[in-house]
Design an enzyme around this catalytic site. Sequence first.
Site, mmCIF file in Angstrom:
data_model
loop_
_atom_site.group_PDB
_atom_site.id
_atom_site.type_symbol
_atom_site.label_atom_id
_atom_site.label_comp_id
_atom_site.label_asym_id
_atom_site.label_seq_id
_atom_site.Cartn_x
_atom_site.Cartn_y
_atom_site.Cartn_z
ATOM 1 N N ASP A 1 0.863 -1.169 0.000
ATOM 2 C CA ASP A 1 0.000 0.000 0.000
ATOM 3 C C ASP A 1 0.904 1.226 0.000
ATOM 4 O OD1 ASP A 1 0.879 -0.738 2.516
ATOM 5 O OD2 ASP A 1 -1.125 -1.065 3.323
ATOM 6 N N GLU B 1 -5.914 3.094 3.924
ATOM 7 C CA GLU B 1 -6.463 3.637 5.174
ATOM 8 C C GLU B 1 -7.918 4.070 5.031
ATOM 9 O OE1 GLU B 1 -5.052 3.338 7.897
ATOM 10 O OE2 GLU B 1 -2.901 3.216 7.534
HETATM 11 ZN ZN LIG Z 1 -3.203 1.852 9.087
HETATM 12 ZN ZN LIG Z 2 -1.495 -0.104 7.310
#
Ligand SMILES: [Zn+2]
Ligand SMILES: [Zn+2]
Length: 431
Positions: A94, A164
């Site tokens: 990510d 997130e």
């Molecule tokens: Zn996080």
């Molecule tokens: Zn994370």
Amino acid sequence: MIIRTAMPMLFLTLPVISQTRLEAALEKQQSALEELYKELHQSPELSFMEFNTATRMAGELRSLGFDVHEGIGGNTLVGLLRNGEGPVVMVRTDMDALPIEERTGLPYESKVITSDLEGNQVPAMHACGHDMHMTVWTGTARVMAAMKGEWKGTLMMIAQQAEERSGGAKNAIEAGLYERFPVPDYALAYHVSERLPAGSIGYCAGPIMAGVSSVDITVHGEGGHGAQPDRTIDPIVLASRLVVDLQTIVSRELSPLQPAVVTVGSIHGGTKHNIIPEEVKLQLTIRYYDQEVGEQIIAALKRIGNGLAASAGLPPEKYPEVKVQDESTPPLVNDPQLTSRLAGVLETSLGADHVLEMDPLMVGEDFGRYGLTPEDVPICLMWLGSIDPEKFASGEPIPGLHTAYYFPDYPATIHTGVEGMVSMLMDLMAP
Ligand SMILES: [Zn+2]
Ligand SMILES: [Zn+2]
């Protein structure tokens, strides 16, 4: 629970990879990766705003000969390194940071103030370690490219936006991830952990992180003068009863063997001492390991709310409104067989002392979505230990993820992360 007796069987199928060659290839990259880590740490970008980060990651893959595709449902990008007949293995990082002002005091701490999706100026920090995920991911791509002679198949590297805010995996899948690119035979990821020292990796076969639903409830009433409650239906009293009654969902309705959380994190109603308001607003987080349990909880919320409103004499059109937000994340369930196999590989490569079975957590992660499509891809996310081992052993309090004080012991975390991931890939992609 991992069945230990199955391990020796798995060792027989391990490819004879040269740990020495892996170590040498990694050694060449170590200092460049440490620089990359610090660079990424000092240039955090928030969810859906990972423009420069995505360009940086795409450039890394392109320079290694990957076939790179950018802009998949946003800033997400995919790089393919085709290396003959063999399995397709996806490795995911990510890219997004959090709106937190860093207070680690480190020489390379983030000073970034940036614009969030709503246009507010906010501080930004890689407080969830996604900078470390990207560094290890890049290191993995570099070492795999350098060791192309020792594996077969297609390495599919994906750098995902907005973990997130839970729009990352969902958007990539909806943008045709598994139609535009080969469907992976396996999908792997790491998340850094403050519950393990750097140099160690943690595994958990089966559910490892929870499904998360954010729920908004509006409790309606009939407002009026605080001195004349008999002429109102007080939503503050109703909302208070609701908060208490919701506690019985987990304690009285779900199986005691089924973990779940119902937390009311926010309750707002009214403006003044002597006015009974028209409505009260509640915000809840719901956590579960089984999608059906999540649905059962939502149904119970509605039923209990409706029952309370009816008992207060409200008509059906004034029953509480229950809205489940789109940001909900499904549970992350590691494929048990794949996880056991990979834990065995890591034990061989890092030493059994450095590979630990971990309890699941009630936090959420959208990596689980890659395993929930009709293609039924077996997925595995491992915990990457990140805390300086001496500090870890000292017993002093360790700042957790999502705090202004979290930081990994980066040289050791990078080294173990790349070594572990390449070992797992070499096993899955053995010629
Ligand atoms: Zn996080
Ligand atoms: Zn994370």
